[in-house]
Scaffold this motif. Structure first.
Motif, PDB file in Angstrom:
ATOM      1  N   GLN A  55       0.829  -1.201   0.000  1.00  0.00           N
ATOM      2  CA  GLN A  55       0.000   0.000   0.000  1.00  0.00           C
ATOM      3  C   GLN A  55       0.864   1.251   0.000  1.00  0.00           C
ATOM      4  OE1 GLN A  55      -3.395   2.213   2.716  1.00  0.00           O
ATOM      5  NE2 GLN A  55      -3.350  -0.018   2.678  1.00  0.00           N
ATOM      6  N   VAL A  56       2.062   1.154   0.589  1.00  0.00           N
ATOM      7  CA  VAL A  56       2.958   2.314   0.614  1.00  0.00           C
ATOM      8  C   VAL A  56       3.284   2.751  -0.806  1.00  0.00           C
ATOM      9  CG1 VAL A  56       5.239   3.164   1.282  1.00  0.00           C
ATOM     10  CG2 VAL A  56       3.924   1.736   2.853  1.00  0.00           C
ATOM     11  N   ARG A  57       3.555   1.780  -1.681  1.00  0.00           N
ATOM     12  CA  ARG A  57       3.890   2.135  -3.068  1.00  0.00           C
ATOM     13  C   ARG A  57       2.705   2.806  -3.753  1.00  0.00           C
ATOM     14  NH1 ARG A  57       7.479   1.632  -7.063  1.00  0.00           N
ATOM     15  NH2 ARG A  57       6.782   1.169  -9.173  1.00  0.00           N
ATOM     16  N   ILE A  58       1.509   2.275  -3.567  1.00  0.00           N
ATOM     17  CA  ILE A  58       0.327   2.908  -4.168  1.00  0.00           C
ATOM     18  C   ILE A  58       0.163   4.329  -3.649  1.00  0.00           C
ATOM     19  CG2 ILE A  58      -2.193   2.883  -4.210  1.00  0.00           C
ATOM     20  CD1 ILE A  58      -2.164  -0.057  -4.530  1.00  0.00           C
ATOM     21  N   GLN A  59       0.315   4.506  -2.333  1.00  0.00           N
ATOM     22  CA  GLN A  59       0.156   5.840  -1.741  1.00  0.00           C
ATOM     23  C   GLN A  59       1.166   6.827  -2.324  1.00  0.00           C
ATOM     24  OE1 GLN A  59      -2.014   7.121   0.357  1.00  0.00           O
ATOM     25  NE2 GLN A  59      -2.992   5.438   1.449  1.00  0.00           N
ATOM     26  N   LYS A  60       2.410   6.399  -2.462  1.00  0.00           N
ATOM     27  CA  LYS A  60       3.459   7.323  -2.919  1.00  0.00           C
ATOM     28  C   LYS A  60       3.327   7.631  -4.413  1.00  0.00           C
ATOM     29  CE  LYS A  60       4.564   7.247   1.217  1.00  0.00           C
ATOM     30  NZ  LYS A  60       3.852   8.238   2.064  1.00  0.00           N
ATOM     31  N   LEU A  61       2.961   6.642  -5.216  1.00  0.00           N
ATOM     32  CA  LEU A  61       2.701   6.920  -6.631  1.00  0.00           C
ATOM     33  C   LEU A  61       1.484   7.830  -6.780  1.00  0.00           C
ATOM     34  CD1 LEU A  61       3.252   3.350  -8.161  1.00  0.00           C
ATOM     35  CD2 LEU A  61       4.804   5.301  -8.306  1.00  0.00           C
ATOM     36  N   ASP A  62       0.469   7.577  -5.964  1.00  0.00           N
ATOM     37  CA  ASP A  62      -0.746   8.388  -6.009  1.00  0.00           C
ATOM     38  C   ASP A  62      -0.458   9.835  -5.607  1.00  0.00           C
ATOM     39  OD1 ASP A  62      -3.520   8.696  -6.461  1.00  0.00           O
ATOM     40  OD2 ASP A  62      -3.962   8.464  -4.327  1.00  0.00           O
ATOM     41  N   PHE A  63       0.514  10.035  -4.721  1.00  0.00           N
ATOM     42  CA  PHE A  63       0.866  11.405  -4.319  1.00  0.00           C
ATOM     43  C   PHE A  63       1.278  12.235  -5.534  1.00  0.00           C
ATOM     44  CE2 PHE A  63       4.061  14.573  -3.101  1.00  0.00           C
ATOM     45  CZ  PHE A  63       3.322  15.321  -2.197  1.00  0.00           C
ATOM     46  N   TRP A  64       2.109  11.672  -6.403  1.00  0.00           N
ATOM     47  CA  TRP A  64       2.526  12.417  -7.595  1.00  0.00           C
ATOM     48  C   TRP A  64       1.382  12.578  -8.583  1.00  0.00           C
ATOM     49  CZ3 TRP A  64       7.849   9.538  -7.938  1.00  0.00           C
ATOM     50  CH2 TRP A  64       8.797  10.269  -7.208  1.00  0.00           C
ATOM     51  N   LEU A  65       0.460  11.620  -8.648  1.00  0.00           N
ATOM     52  CA  LEU A  65      -0.716  11.785  -9.504  1.00  0.00           C
ATOM     53  C   LEU A  65      -1.595  12.917  -9.007  1.00  0.00           C
ATOM     54  CD1 LEU A  65      -2.207   8.264 -10.420  1.00  0.00           C
ATOM     55  CD2 LEU A  65      -0.999   9.875 -11.901  1.00  0.00           C
ATOM     56  N   ARG A  66      -1.741  13.003  -7.705  1.00  0.00           N
ATOM     57  CA  ARG A  66      -2.641  13.989  -7.100  1.00  0.00           C
ATOM     58  C   ARG A  66      -2.016  15.371  -6.978  1.00  0.00           C
ATOM     59  NH1 ARG A  66      -6.415  11.386  -2.718  1.00  0.00           N
ATOM     60  NH2 ARG A  66      -6.258  13.487  -1.889  1.00  0.00           N
ATOM     61  N   ASN A  67      -0.700  15.455  -7.146  1.00  0.00           N
ATOM     62  CA  ASN A  67       0.006  16.728  -6.947  1.00  0.00           C
ATOM     63  C   ASN A  67       0.931  17.013  -8.127  1.00  0.00           C
ATOM     64  OD1 ASN A  67      -0.522  17.579  -3.873  1.00  0.00           O
ATOM     65  ND2 ASN A  67      -0.333  15.355  -3.978  1.00  0.00           N
ATOM     66  N   PRO A  68       0.394  17.535  -9.236  1.00  0.00           N
ATOM     67  CA  PRO A  68       1.211  17.794 -10.429  1.00  0.00           C
ATOM     68  C   PRO A  68       2.364  18.753 -10.173  1.00  0.00           C
ATOM     69  CG  PRO A  68      -1.124  17.942 -10.948  1.00  0.00           C
ATOM     70  CD  PRO A  68      -1.023  17.869  -9.460  1.00  0.00           C
ATOM     71  N   ASP A  69       2.223  19.655  -9.174  1.00  0.00           N
ATOM     72  CA  ASP A  69       3.316  20.586  -8.880  1.00  0.00           C
ATOM     73  C   ASP A  69       4.533  19.842  -8.354  1.00  0.00           C
ATOM     74  OD1 ASP A  69       1.675  19.944  -6.699  1.00  0.00           O
ATOM     75  OD2 ASP A  69       2.072  21.817  -5.639  1.00  0.00           O
ATOM     76  N   TYR A  70       4.326  18.856  -7.486  1.00  0.00           N
ATOM     77  CA  TYR A  70       5.439  18.051  -6.980  1.00  0.00           C
ATOM     78  C   TYR A  70       6.036  17.189  -8.093  1.00  0.00           C
ATOM     79  CZ  TYR A  70       4.640  19.227  -2.063  1.00  0.00           C
ATOM     80  OH  TYR A  70       4.529  19.892  -0.865  1.00  0.00           O
ATOM     81  N   LEU A  71       5.180  16.659  -8.951  1.00  0.00           N
ATOM     82  CA  LEU A  71       5.661  15.863 -10.073  1.00  0.00           C
ATOM     83  C   LEU A  71       6.554  16.697 -10.982  1.00  0.00           C
ATOM     84  CD1 LEU A  71       5.645  13.336 -11.869  1.00  0.00           C
ATOM     85  CD2 LEU A  71       3.469  14.128 -12.832  1.00  0.00           C
ATOM     86  N   ALA A  72       6.115  17.909 -11.311  1.00  0.00           N
ATOM     87  CA  ALA A  72       6.895  18.789 -12.177  1.00  0.00           C
ATOM     88  C   ALA A  72       8.227  19.156 -11.530  1.00  0.00           C
ATOM     89  CB  ALA A  72       6.098  20.048 -12.500  1.00  0.00           C
ATOM     90  N   ASP A  73       8.215  19.412 -10.224  1.00  0.00           N
ATOM     91  CA  ASP A  73       9.448  19.765  -9.539  1.00  0.00           C
ATOM     92  C   ASP A  73      10.434  18.602  -9.549  1.00  0.00           C
ATOM     93  OD1 ASP A  73      10.664  22.038  -8.112  1.00  0.00           O
ATOM     94  OD2 ASP A  73      10.804  20.631  -6.435  1.00  0.00           O
ATOM     95  N   GLU A  74       9.927  17.369  -9.435  1.00  0.00           N
ATOM     96  CA  GLU A  74      10.801  16.194  -9.529  1.00  0.00           C
ATOM     97  C   GLU A  74      11.400  16.073 -10.930  1.00  0.00           C
ATOM     98  OE1 GLU A  74      11.885  14.188  -7.325  1.00  0.00           O
ATOM     99  OE2 GLU A  74      10.627  14.653  -5.601  1.00  0.00           O
ATOM    100  N   LEU A  75      10.611  16.418 -11.949  1.00  0.00           N
ATOM    101  CA  LEU A  75      11.128  16.400 -13.307  1.00  0.00           C
ATOM    102  C   LEU A  75      12.260  17.407 -13.477  1.00  0.00           C
ATOM    103  CD1 LEU A  75       7.755  16.147 -15.272  1.00  0.00           C
ATOM    104  CD2 LEU A  75       9.503  14.364 -15.088  1.00  0.00           C
TER     105      LEU A  75
END
Length: 230
Positions: A55-75
């Motif tokens: 479930q930890v993996r689902i939660q952490k992948l879902d975090f980037w899905l739910r937060n495009p700003d964090y995803l973009a910053d990681e990019l």
């Protein structure tokens, strides 16, 4: 079902159980790995076509899905490491749009990082015969939960994508999130997300704040540097 808009971070949660169920189904469909013959032999898993472990993996992948700003910053972080132009372009395509605002579903800061209860969403998927879950460990100590995508779940996911183009967004974002995760387990993803100060410093029980302003400033700085060195 409208998944394209959310409210601001002020106030209560901005997703319904049904919205979460759709997003999690598409995430499991996109992120699952092959199921072993031994697992398929277990009761209730004969129709399993894929599995996401923990479930930890689902939660952490879902975090980037739910937060495009964090995803973009990681990019942007990956761009700084590699210098690969497409990463800068991908981050720009997110941050130049309203995506960090209209598609942001903030998560709560839990003891172990970003967390949002998935029990209701998973219950919807299990009751519909789309997903099955299994626990590993003993009666007294569950080590992890595995989530199996059933054949009916894959069929429903693919049908939604065909008939409702809005869901293609989550398919594309899941691919991007998985490319960013690139084999990292749930605990490793958690450590990576903790490197964001807004994430790490959020008070327990409060929603994790946006990084969109900081990410956009960082994007402009990196674009300017790319022009100078180009």
């Amino acid at each position: 079902m409208d998944l394209a808009h959310s409210s601001s971070d002020i106030g209560a949660t901005v997703t319904s159980r049904e919205q979460d169920a759709v997003r999690i189904l598409l995430l499991i469909d996109g992120a699952c790995e092959p199921v072993s013959d031994a697992e398929r032999a277990l009761p209730g898993l004969a129709e399993a076509v894929g599995v996401v472990r923990t479930q930890v993996r689902i939660q952490k992948l879902d975090f980037w899905l739910r937060n495009p700003d964090y995803l973009a910053d990681e990019l942007l972080t990956e761009y700084e490491k590699s210098g690969e132009g497409p990463l800068l372009e991908l981050a720009g395509s997110i941050l130049d749009s309203e995506e960090p605002e209209v598609r942001r579903y903030p998560m709560l800061r839990h003891h172990f990082g970003a967390y949002e209860p998935l029990d209701d969403a998973l219950a919807v998927l299990r009751s519909a015969g789309l997903v099955a879950s299994r626990r590993r460990g003993t009666i007294n100590r569950v080590r992890q939960h595995d989530y199996f995508l059933l054949a009916a779940g894959r069929e429903v996911a693919r049908k939604m994508i065909r008939e409702a183009p809005v869901f293609q967004y989550y398919v594309e974002r899941t691919r991007l999130v998985l490319a960013l995760a690139d084999g990292l387990g749930g605990s490793q993803l958690k450590k990576r997300q903790y490197l964001q100060r807004e994430y790490a410093q959020a008070a327990r029980g409060e929603r994790i704040g946006s990084v969109s302003a900081r990410a956009r400033a960082r994007l402009e700085k990196l674009r300017a540097q790319a022009v100078i060195h180009g």
